[in-house]
Write an enzyme that holds these catalytic residues in place. Structure first.
Site, mmCIF file in Angstrom:
data_model
loop_
_atom_site.group_PDB
_atom_site.id
_atom_site.type_symbol
_atom_site.label_atom_id
_atom_site.label_comp_id
_atom_site.label_asym_id
_atom_site.label_seq_id
_atom_site.Cartn_x
_atom_site.Cartn_y
_atom_site.Cartn_z
ATOM 1 N N SER A 150 0.857 -1.184 0.000
ATOM 2 C CA SER A 150 0.000 0.000 0.000
ATOM 3 C C SER A 150 0.893 1.235 0.000
ATOM 4 O O SER A 150 2.017 1.194 0.514
ATOM 5 C CB SER A 150 -0.897 0.032 1.248
ATOM 6 N N TYR A 163 -1.162 -0.498 10.228
ATOM 7 C CA TYR A 163 -1.329 -0.898 8.829
ATOM 8 C C TYR A 163 -0.168 -0.377 7.984
ATOM 9 O O TYR A 163 0.419 -1.112 7.192
ATOM 10 C CB TYR A 163 -2.654 -0.353 8.309
ATOM 11 N N LYS A 167 2.537 -2.675 5.983
ATOM 12 C CA LYS A 167 2.733 -2.586 4.535
ATOM 13 C C LYS A 167 4.159 -2.171 4.189
ATOM 14 O O LYS A 167 4.703 -2.594 3.154
ATOM 15 C CB LYS A 167 1.715 -1.621 3.931
#
Length: 270
Positions: A150, A163, A167
């Site tokens: 991401s 998160y 990533k």
């Protein structure tokens, strides 16, 4: 016609099922690989979703096999890959789609939120690539592995810091696997989507810069699938350890507020 080199290849998509509230990266990726000629093992934790994407591929004239497994558990990853080998006969392409975010301010992130996010976005990629990488080495015919990262792994991930950290770890893992497995002809890359949301498939064609985030336009799920397809294909035969950003230009935005409208002020009021 350009040959992608995927006709007759054997592909695994982890997280291939479609969740209506999500962008559908797994579904689009599985369909795209099948359309390019690959047989696809469609792995999902939900039996209904695994069956549905396999049927969709078959209805379109492709070859697909549903496999049900919780890919955050090493024993089930090993079982799922063994099942994929039984139906495919080998693995040439592996694409990992699984992931998800929790949302909280950095000062309020709980240990449970942190652990869940790292497990579902980073640890499961490592387990899958380790198991599939070992299989590809045994096969001795090379291969390609692609993980969904991401842009949050490259810039700040405000209010979902775990998160972004996970990533960023995926991006690093792709480099490390690529470095160690390159001698076996195995390529390892990542795709970093921008703000796909629930798909953006209803965007009108030929309309650009419709918001302040994307200088071009927000990406769609099929754009992410096309990036994974490219990295899995012979067109990317000499590309490894890289992260392909598909974000409509979101992270290239300048830090300043210079625009076409105020350019004359920057030039001294001409």
């Amino acid at each position: 016609m350009i040959d992608l080199g995927l006709e007759g290849k054997r592909a695994v998509v982890s997280g291939a099922g479609y969740l209506p509230a999500r962008a559908g990266h797994g579904r689009h990726t599985a369909l795209t690989l099948a359309a390019a000629g690959a047989a696809v093992a469609c792995i999902d934790i939900d039996e209904g979703r695994a069956d549905a994407i396999a049927r969709e591929i078959e209805d379109a004239g492709g070859v697909a096999y549903p496999i049900v497994a919780d890919m955050t558990r090493r024993d089930q990853v090993i079982r799922a890959i063994s099942a994929a080998l039984d139906v495919l006969g080998g693995i040439d392409v592996c694409i990992d789609i699984i992931g998800g975010a929790t949302w909280n301010a950095v000062g309020d992130v709980t240990p449970e939120e942190w652990n869940w996010t790292i497990e579902n976005n980073l640890t499961q990629v490592f387990i899958l690539f380790q198991v599939v990488g070992q299989q590809m080495v045994r096969q001795g015919t090379g291969g390609s592995m692609v993980a969904l990262a991401s842009v949050d792994g490259m810039v700040a991930a405000a209010y979902h810091a775990p998160y972004g950290a996970a990533k960023a770890g995926v991006i690093s893992l792709a480099k490390s696997f690529a470095y160690e497995l390159g001698r076996h002809g195995i390529r390892v890359n990542a795709v970093a989507p921008g703000n796909v949301g629930t798909g953006n498939d209803d965007q009108p064609e030929g309309v650009w810069a419709v918001d302040s985030i994307n200088p071009l336009i927000a990406p769609r799920a099929k754009d992410i699938a096309n990036a994974a397809l490219f990295l899995s294909s012979d067109l990317a035969a000499r590309i490894t350890g890289q992260t392909l950003i598909v974000d409509g230009g979101a992270i290239i935005r300048q830090a300043w507020t210079i625009t076409a409208e105020n350019l004359h002020l920057m030039r001294g009021g001409e």
